[in-house]
Write an enzyme that holds these catalytic residues in place. Structure first.
Site, PDB file in Angstrom:
ATOM      1  N   LYS A 149       0.840  -1.204   0.000  1.00  0.00           N
ATOM      2  CA  LYS A 149       0.000   0.000   0.000  1.00  0.00           C
ATOM      3  C   LYS A 149       0.879   1.261   0.000  1.00  0.00           C
ATOM      4  O   LYS A 149       2.099   1.172  -0.036  1.00  0.00           O
ATOM      5  CB  LYS A 149      -0.949  -0.036   1.186  1.00  0.00           C
ATOM      6  CG  LYS A 149      -1.816  -1.312   1.232  1.00  0.00           C
ATOM      7  CD  LYS A 149      -2.771  -1.432   0.036  1.00  0.00           C
ATOM      8  CE  LYS A 149      -3.319  -2.829  -0.176  1.00  0.00           C
ATOM      9  NZ  LYS A 149      -4.194  -3.341   0.840  1.00  0.00           N
TER      10      LYS A 149
HETATM   11  C1  LIG Z   1      -5.132  -4.377   1.327  1.00  0.00           C
HETATM   12  C2  LIG Z   1      -6.607  -4.332   1.334  1.00  0.00           C
HETATM   13  C3  LIG Z   1      -7.367  -4.744   2.431  1.00  0.00           C
HETATM   14  C4  LIG Z   1      -6.806  -5.469   3.615  1.00  0.00           C
HETATM   15  O1  LIG Z   1      -5.740  -4.888   4.227  1.00  0.00           O
HETATM   16  P1  LIG Z   1      -4.757  -5.781   5.130  1.00  0.00           P
HETATM   17  O2  LIG Z   1      -3.960  -4.728   5.823  1.00  0.00           O
HETATM   18  O3  LIG Z   1      -3.941  -6.607   4.197  1.00  0.00           O
HETATM   19  O4  LIG Z   1      -5.574  -6.586   6.058  1.00  0.00           O
HETATM   20  C5  LIG Z   1      -8.739  -4.565   2.389  1.00  0.00           C
HETATM   21  N1  LIG Z   1      -9.349  -4.041   1.330  1.00  0.00           N
HETATM   22  C6  LIG Z   1      -8.660  -3.647   0.234  1.00  0.00           C
HETATM   23  C7  LIG Z   1      -9.387  -3.063  -0.916  1.00  0.00           C
HETATM   24  C8  LIG Z   1      -7.274  -3.804   0.195  1.00  0.00           C
HETATM   25  O5  LIG Z   1      -6.611  -3.457  -0.912  1.00  0.00           O
END
Ligand SMILES: *Cc1c(COP(=O)(O)O)cnc(C)c1O
Length: 384
Positions: free
Chosen positions: A188
């Site tokens: 991210k």
């Molecule tokens: C990355 C992501 C998540 C989950 O995040 P984590 O930190 O990996 O639990 C949820 N929704 C979307 C759209 C994502 O891209």
């Protein structure tokens, strides 16, 4: 795939961690607090300030933040929550954790963002909330979604795991819904290793989320310490979804670079747009306003005459880490076993066969972007 670790391999995403980040983490390791300490509060303040939201509650992952959002909205068995079909599985799973029912909503063909008209169609007397997901980093049409949720008395949750730093008109992501969720997974915008945050302008939601991440206990041990009491009360069933100061120190250090990184992501997207304009049968997703787009992903749609699977394989074979985001959630075995069947969201199903995510991360050079698009050009010649 045997060449995945070859140094010429370009992944589709990766973290950017520098010596400042490492020093910030080391500093916490030498301090008195490894968890539930000052770095957590500073990170919460930093992210909520960045987004313009009043409160931030940091948790162990983006998924935990989604789970907390469903818990503070008191989603229960019998409640329906509207969720986009084209998203990461966690957007839907959080509803199931609470015993609620997921109702899948289709996306718009041009942007792959939640389709407000389909939201409207799928509302029933049991609907309690809508979860919007800012696909690829572009905020959904929150004006339309707000009107619908207001009219029907529903909560609006933003899964903005793709859109930290995004804008919708003059409004920042984090202030567009009742509750907004971010992830700090290494792929991210900024990372804590694993981590997530829920931001909101509603103090009651923030308080409930703080309790939820700490077993449902009202006071944390620092508050008990400062108020010299051993008493605490667990009033609701909660979890240990806390995040450590070690994680948050990394997040805080990364947060300082976020503005520059968002600019760079927009620059990379611009270059991709320009280079892809020369490719027949390759269409970047519709972008309402590139300055508000946080570009977690750069997604193109391939013309129906091009074999997407062949393009995917050609790219991977040539050391370009392309990916596909996402298979419609209800096509996963678990959701099929709950009775969801194909045909629920035809636009999402069609898009799943046509989309391709190209590499997009801090550290990707313009030259590498040119190599990606050149390889894509060859792939299309081979696959057409
Ligand atoms: C990355 C992501 C998540 C989950 O995040 P984590 O930190 O990996 O639990 C949820 N929704 C979307 C759209 C994502 O891209």
């Amino acid at each position: 795939m045997e060449n995945e670790y070859d140094n010429t391999y370009i992944p589709y995403g990766r973290q950017a961690v520098d010596e400042d980040d490492i020093a910030a983490v080391a500093e916490v390791l030498r301090s008195d607090w490894l968890t539930t300490g000052p770095a957590v509060a500073r990170f919460e303040q930093g992210v909520s300030d960045f987004t313009g939201a009043a409160f931030g509650v940091a948790v162990a992952s983006g998924t935990a933040a989604l789970h907390a959002a469903m818990a503070v909205l008191d989603i229960q068995p019998g409640d329906e929550v509207l969720v986009p079909a084209l998203t990461f599985i966690a957007t839907a799973n959080c509803v199931v954790y609470q015993g609620g029912t997921v109702v899948f909503v289709d996306v718009l063909p041009e942007s792959l963002l939640l389709d407000p008209a389909d939201v409207k169609r799928k509302i029933t007397p049991r609907t309690k909330a809508v979860i919007a997901m800012d696909y690829a980093g572009q905020p959904c049409d929150y004006k339309a979604l707000r009107n619908i949720t207001k009219e029907h008395g529903l909560a609006l949750v933003a899964d903005s795991c793709h859109a930290l730093g995004g804008r919708y008109g003059s409004q920042r992501v984090g202030t567009l819904a009742d509750l907004t969720v971010f992830s700090f997974h290494p792929l991210k915008h900024i990372t804590t290793g694993e981590g997530g945050m829920l931001v909101t302008d509603t103090e009651g939601y923030a308080e409930a989320a703080r309790s939820f991440r700490n077993h449902g206990i009202i006071l944390d041990h620092h508050q008990r310490h400062s108020q010299s009491t051993f008493r605490y009360d667990m009033q609701e069933l909660g979890y240990n979804f806390r995040i450590s100061d070690i994680h948050c120190a990394l997040g805080l250090s990364q947060l300082g670079k976020l503005s520059a990184w968002l600019k760079r992501r927009q620059e990379m997207a611009c270059l991709y747009d320009a280079l892809c304009a020369d490719l027949l049968g390759v269409f970047p997703l519709h972008c309402r306003d590139s300055t508000g787009h946080a570009y977690h992903l750069y997604v193109v749609r391939l013309d129906g005459g091009i074999d997407r699977q062949a393009v995917f394989q050609y790219m991977r074979h040539n050391q370009i880490g392309v990916n596909v985001h996402y298979q419609p959630v209800y096509q996963h075995g678990y959701y099929r076993s709950l009775g969801y069947a194909d045909g629920l969201c035809p636009v999402a199903e069609e898009a799943y066969d046509r989309i391709l995510s190209l590499p997009m991360y801090i550290g990707l050079t313009d030259e590498q972007i040119r190599r990606v698009v050149m390889t894509l050009r060859q792939a299309i010649e081979v696959a057409a």
